[in-house]
Design a protein around this motif. Structure first.
Motif, PDB file in Angstrom:
ATOM      1  N   ILE A 187       2.569   6.213 -11.043  1.00 44.56           N
ATOM      2  CA  ILE A 187       1.487   5.480 -10.524  1.00 44.56           C
ATOM      3  C   ILE A 187       0.953   4.278 -11.459  1.00 44.56           C
ATOM      4  O   ILE A 187       0.899   2.985 -11.003  1.00 44.56           O
ATOM      5  CB  ILE A 187      -0.025   6.533 -10.333  1.00 44.56           C
ATOM      6  CG1 ILE A 187       0.671   7.461  -9.109  1.00 44.56           C
ATOM      7  CG2 ILE A 187      -1.021   5.509  -9.731  1.00 44.56           C
ATOM      8  CD1 ILE A 187      -0.532   8.296  -8.944  1.00 44.56           C
TER       9      ILE A 187
ATOM     10  N   PHE B 248      -7.229   3.768  -8.592  1.00 42.17           N
ATOM     11  CA  PHE B 248      -6.887   4.230  -7.316  1.00 42.17           C
ATOM     12  C   PHE B 248      -7.564   5.459  -6.604  1.00 42.17           C
ATOM     13  O   PHE B 248      -8.301   5.997  -7.295  1.00 42.17           O
ATOM     14  CB  PHE B 248      -5.241   4.648  -7.206  1.00 42.17           C
ATOM     15  CG  PHE B 248      -5.204   5.597  -8.415  1.00 42.17           C
ATOM     16  CD1 PHE B 248      -5.078   7.185  -8.198  1.00 42.17           C
ATOM     17  CD2 PHE B 248      -4.793   5.481  -9.707  1.00 42.17           C
ATOM     18  CE1 PHE B 248      -4.818   7.983  -9.157  1.00 42.17           C
ATOM     19  CE2 PHE B 248      -4.822   6.349 -10.842  1.00 42.17           C
ATOM     20  CZ  PHE B 248      -4.568   7.749 -10.492  1.00 42.17           C
TER      21      PHE B 248
ATOM     22  N   TYR C 131      10.647  -0.140  -5.475  1.00 38.49           N
ATOM     23  CA  TYR C 131       9.838  -0.803  -4.523  1.00 38.49           C
ATOM     24  C   TYR C 131      10.135  -2.253  -4.216  1.00 38.49           C
ATOM     25  O   TYR C 131       9.628  -2.799  -3.453  1.00 38.49           O
ATOM     26  CB  TYR C 131       8.275  -0.393  -4.768  1.00 38.49           C
ATOM     27  CG  TYR C 131       7.815   0.970  -4.500  1.00 38.49           C
ATOM     28  CD1 TYR C 131       7.538   1.107  -3.050  1.00 38.49           C
ATOM     29  CD2 TYR C 131       8.107   1.838  -5.281  1.00 38.49           C
ATOM     30  CE1 TYR C 131       7.160   2.490  -2.799  1.00 38.49           C
ATOM     31  CE2 TYR C 131       7.836   3.319  -4.919  1.00 38.49           C
ATOM     32  CZ  TYR C 131       7.476   3.615  -3.729  1.00 38.49           C
ATOM     33  OH  TYR C 131       7.170   4.843  -3.496  1.00 38.49           O
TER      34      TYR C 131
ATOM     35  N   LEU D  49       3.525   1.550 -11.063  1.00 35.66           N
ATOM     36  CA  LEU D  49       3.399   0.790  -9.743  1.00 35.66           C
ATOM     37  C   LEU D  49       1.919  -0.106  -9.701  1.00 35.66           C
ATOM     38  O   LEU D  49       2.144  -1.280  -9.248  1.00 35.66           O
ATOM     39  CB  LEU D  49       3.151   1.777  -8.649  1.00 35.66           C
ATOM     40  CG  LEU D  49       4.570   2.416  -8.386  1.00 35.66           C
ATOM     41  CD1 LEU D  49       4.404   3.713  -7.360  1.00 35.66           C
ATOM     42  CD2 LEU D  49       5.690   1.672  -7.939  1.00 35.66           C
TER      43      LEU D  49
ATOM     44  N   ILE E   8       0.807   8.411  -2.346  1.00 36.95           N
ATOM     45  CA  ILE E   8       1.689   9.466  -3.327  1.00 36.95           C
ATOM     46  C   ILE E   8       1.177  10.560  -2.790  1.00 36.95           C
ATOM     47  O   ILE E   8      -0.065  11.062  -2.716  1.00 36.95           O
ATOM     48  CB  ILE E   8       1.276   9.137  -4.512  1.00 36.95           C
ATOM     49  CG1 ILE E   8       1.611   7.762  -5.251  1.00 36.95           C
ATOM     50  CG2 ILE E   8       2.239  10.156  -5.491  1.00 36.95           C
ATOM     51  CD1 ILE E   8       3.062   7.351  -5.046  1.00 36.95           C
TER      52      ILE E   8
ATOM     53  N   ILE F  80      -2.273   1.866  -4.838  1.00 39.19           N
ATOM     54  CA  ILE F  80      -1.934   3.162  -4.816  1.00 39.19           C
ATOM     55  C   ILE F  80      -3.160   4.129  -4.232  1.00 39.19           C
ATOM     56  O   ILE F  80      -4.292   4.253  -4.520  1.00 39.19           O
ATOM     57  CB  ILE F  80      -1.686   3.733  -6.216  1.00 39.19           C
ATOM     58  CG1 ILE F  80      -0.696   2.822  -6.652  1.00 39.19           C
ATOM     59  CG2 ILE F  80      -1.278   5.298  -6.181  1.00 39.19           C
ATOM     60  CD1 ILE F  80       0.574   2.932  -5.922  1.00 39.19           C
ATOM     61  N   SER F  81      -2.550   5.210  -3.087  1.00 38.64           N
ATOM     62  CA  SER F  81      -3.610   6.200  -2.879  1.00 38.64           C
ATOM     63  C   SER F  81      -2.954   7.814  -3.037  1.00 38.64           C
ATOM     64  O   SER F  81      -1.637   7.582  -2.793  1.00 38.64           O
ATOM     65  CB  SER F  81      -3.992   6.062  -1.124  1.00 38.64           C
ATOM     66  OG  SER F  81      -4.363   4.848  -1.045  1.00 38.64           O
TER      67      SER F  81
ATOM     68  N   ASN G  80       0.776  -1.171   0.216  1.00 38.08           N
ATOM     69  CA  ASN G  80       0.042   0.131  -0.192  1.00 38.08           C
ATOM     70  C   ASN G  80       0.854   1.200  -0.010  1.00 38.08           C
ATOM     71  O   ASN G  80       1.451   1.511   0.868  1.00 38.08           O
ATOM     72  CB  ASN G  80      -0.960   0.158   1.182  1.00 38.08           C
ATOM     73  CG  ASN G  80      -1.870  -1.078   1.374  1.00 38.08           C
ATOM     74  OD1 ASN G  80      -2.360  -1.665   0.335  1.00 38.08           O
ATOM     75  ND2 ASN G  80      -2.312  -1.519   2.453  1.00 38.08           N
ATOM     76  N   ILE G  81       0.807   1.996  -1.117  1.00 41.76           N
ATOM     77  CA  ILE G  81       1.736   3.180  -1.343  1.00 41.76           C
ATOM     78  C   ILE G  81       0.944   4.420  -1.263  1.00 41.76           C
ATOM     79  O   ILE G  81       0.085   4.588  -1.980  1.00 41.76           O
ATOM     80  CB  ILE G  81       2.491   2.881  -2.586  1.00 41.76           C
ATOM     81  CG1 ILE G  81       3.369   1.620  -2.624  1.00 41.76           C
ATOM     82  CG2 ILE G  81       3.589   4.243  -2.900  1.00 41.76           C
ATOM     83  CD1 ILE G  81       4.050   1.305  -3.759  1.00 41.76           C
TER      84      ILE G  81
ATOM     85  N   HIS H 260       0.755  -2.975  -6.824  1.00 41.46           N
ATOM     86  CA  HIS H 260       0.730  -2.229  -5.636  1.00 41.46           C
ATOM     87  C   HIS H 260      -0.686  -1.606  -5.529  1.00 41.46           C
ATOM     88  O   HIS H 260      -1.338  -1.229  -6.719  1.00 41.46           O
ATOM     89  CB  HIS H 260       1.919  -1.189  -5.651  1.00 41.46           C
ATOM     90  CG  HIS H 260       3.172  -1.801  -5.449  1.00 41.46           C
ATOM     91  ND1 HIS H 260       3.717  -2.551  -4.631  1.00 41.46           N
ATOM     92  CD2 HIS H 260       4.084  -1.797  -6.633  1.00 41.46           C
ATOM     93  CE1 HIS H 260       5.069  -2.810  -4.876  1.00 41.46           C
ATOM     94  NE2 HIS H 260       5.322  -2.530  -5.829  1.00 41.46           N
TER      95      HIS H 260
END
Length: 395
Positions: free
Chosen positions: A21, A48, A392, A24, A5, A31-32, A2-3, A29
């Motif tokens: 993004i 996302f 990552y 990723l 940005i 993404i938020s 959980n990444i 992954h």
């Protein structure tokens, strides 16, 4: 993983961040994104989540103006980042630009989540802010105090667990100035456009309202003295007066501080006849413009800021098989020499000599253009994407 940005803009038009993004997401992954809401309507995204901090743009600009010496801007982000981490159960935080580093670290500390901070440097910020007219002229220089960022740089870099830079030159420069960074992972990710989007734009076959029956030069991006485009206008004028047939297409907004100077050149009788200026165009039209031009210009003033990375426009020129005429900023010089995709110049006489060579030799233009496209697609894009994904993987 959980990444999260974090960008201090409205995100929707930040093509570098959006490409990152997509890379990723393709690796699986989650993404938020945390960004600003200036009271407009914004896009929604299926893959996302985007959380927007609502604030009047004038208030945000005031906070930026005061951010060197006051904590308002940092505290605004620190509070929202901590909440953002908790709500999304983040396992890593990825913030963009040097000045966001402290807010990112403090936000992590406030959240009590022991997660890594990745700092994505879009530029050499101390050098950049010391070149911005809004920061160094008049009363603002006493409020902004841009020179303080040279002493802040080391501290802000060391808040991060890993750092992303635009070029190998910038990486080497940072380590030479701050030897303690030798133990910190530093990755290179050039400021390259998303070529998948370009392919989609080409399929739509946009038409643009521009025609010229002579060899056309092109500059795409912010128009400002620091970008060098204003410096070369009198040189273009001389070349036309000397009998060279050319046209110059400029697309991009003009810095407020440079508007009078720029308009003064455009209103000269000679340049009026051979320069077309368009204040703004959506990037989706760029492939259509690239088909109508012959030479791409990258006339940036040589300084620490422009040495740190290659501007997006050079990769765009390479994608369009356009030969480049550029100054010898370190990163862009390395790109052009490695790819054999353009010519370099140092001063006015050199600029005129190299440009005339390109104007008079279509075969040279074609060769340099093909070299650029080949190098971009075979080496730079694949290498850059793999390097970014590795960040990552290493985490």
């Amino acid at each position: 993983m959980n990444i999260g940005i974090v960008v201090d803009n409205e995100f929707d038009n930040d093509h570098r961040v959006q490409k990152e993004i997509r890379l990723l997401l393709a690796e699986g992954h989650n993404i938020s994104v945390l960004c600003f809401n200036f009271g407009k309507s914004y896009k929604s995204y299926e893959d996302f989540d985007v959380t927007r901090v609502k604030i009047p743009k004038k208030v945000r600009d005031l906070f930026v103006l005061l951010s060197t010496n006051f904590i308002f801007y940092r505290y605004l982000w620190q509070k929202n980042i901590a909440k953002f981490i908790d709500q999304n159960n983040l396992e890593a935080l990825h913030v963009h630009d040097l000045y966001m580093s402290k807010a990112g670290r403090k936000g992590i500390d406030t959240s009590r989540h022991n997660i890594p901070l990745i700092l994505d440097l879009h530029e050499n910020y101390p050098a950049a802010i010391n070149s911005y007219q809004w920061a160094i002229k008049g009363w603002r220089k006493f409020v902004v105090q841009p020179r303080k960022w040279y002493s802040k740089e080391s501290t802000y870099l060391n808040y991060a667990n890993a750092i992303i830079v635009l070029s190998e030159y910038f990486k080497t420069d940072l380590i030479s100035r701050f030897p303690e960074l030798k133990t910190k992972p530093i990755y290179t990710h050039p400021n390259m456009p998303d070529f998948e989007s370009f392919k989609a734009f080409e399929q739509n076959e946009f038409t643009v309202n521009f025609q010229s029956n002579v060899t056309t030069l092109f500059y795409f991006g912010v128009v400002a003295k620091r970008r060098g485009i204003i410096d070369i206008l009198p040189w273009i004028k001389e070349l036309v007066e000397e009998g060279n047939k050319l046209h110059l297409l400029i697309i991009g907004p003009v810095d407020k501080a440079d508007k009078n100077s720029f308009n003064g050149y455009l209103n000269s009788p000679v340049l009026k006849q051979c320069v077309t200026y368009i204040p703004w165009s959506d990037v989706k039209y760029l492939p259509a413009y690239l088909k109508k031009i012959a030479i791409g210009l990258a006339p940036f003033q040589v300084n620490k800021q422009h040495d740190s990375g290659v501007a997006n426009k050079l990769f765009q020129y390479m994608y369009g098989q356009i030969p480049i005429l550029a100054t010898k900023c370190k990163a862009q010089q390395d790109l052009i020499e490695t790819s054999d995709c353009g010519l370099l110049y140092e001063d006015q006489d050199d600029f005129k000599k190299q440009l005339v060579q390109l104007l008079e030799n279509p075969k040279l233009r074609a060769t340099l253009g093909k070299n650029g496209r080949k190098s971009l697609l075979e080496l730079y894009s694949k290498k850059a994407d793999k390097q970014f994904i590795k960040i990552y993987q290493d985490l």
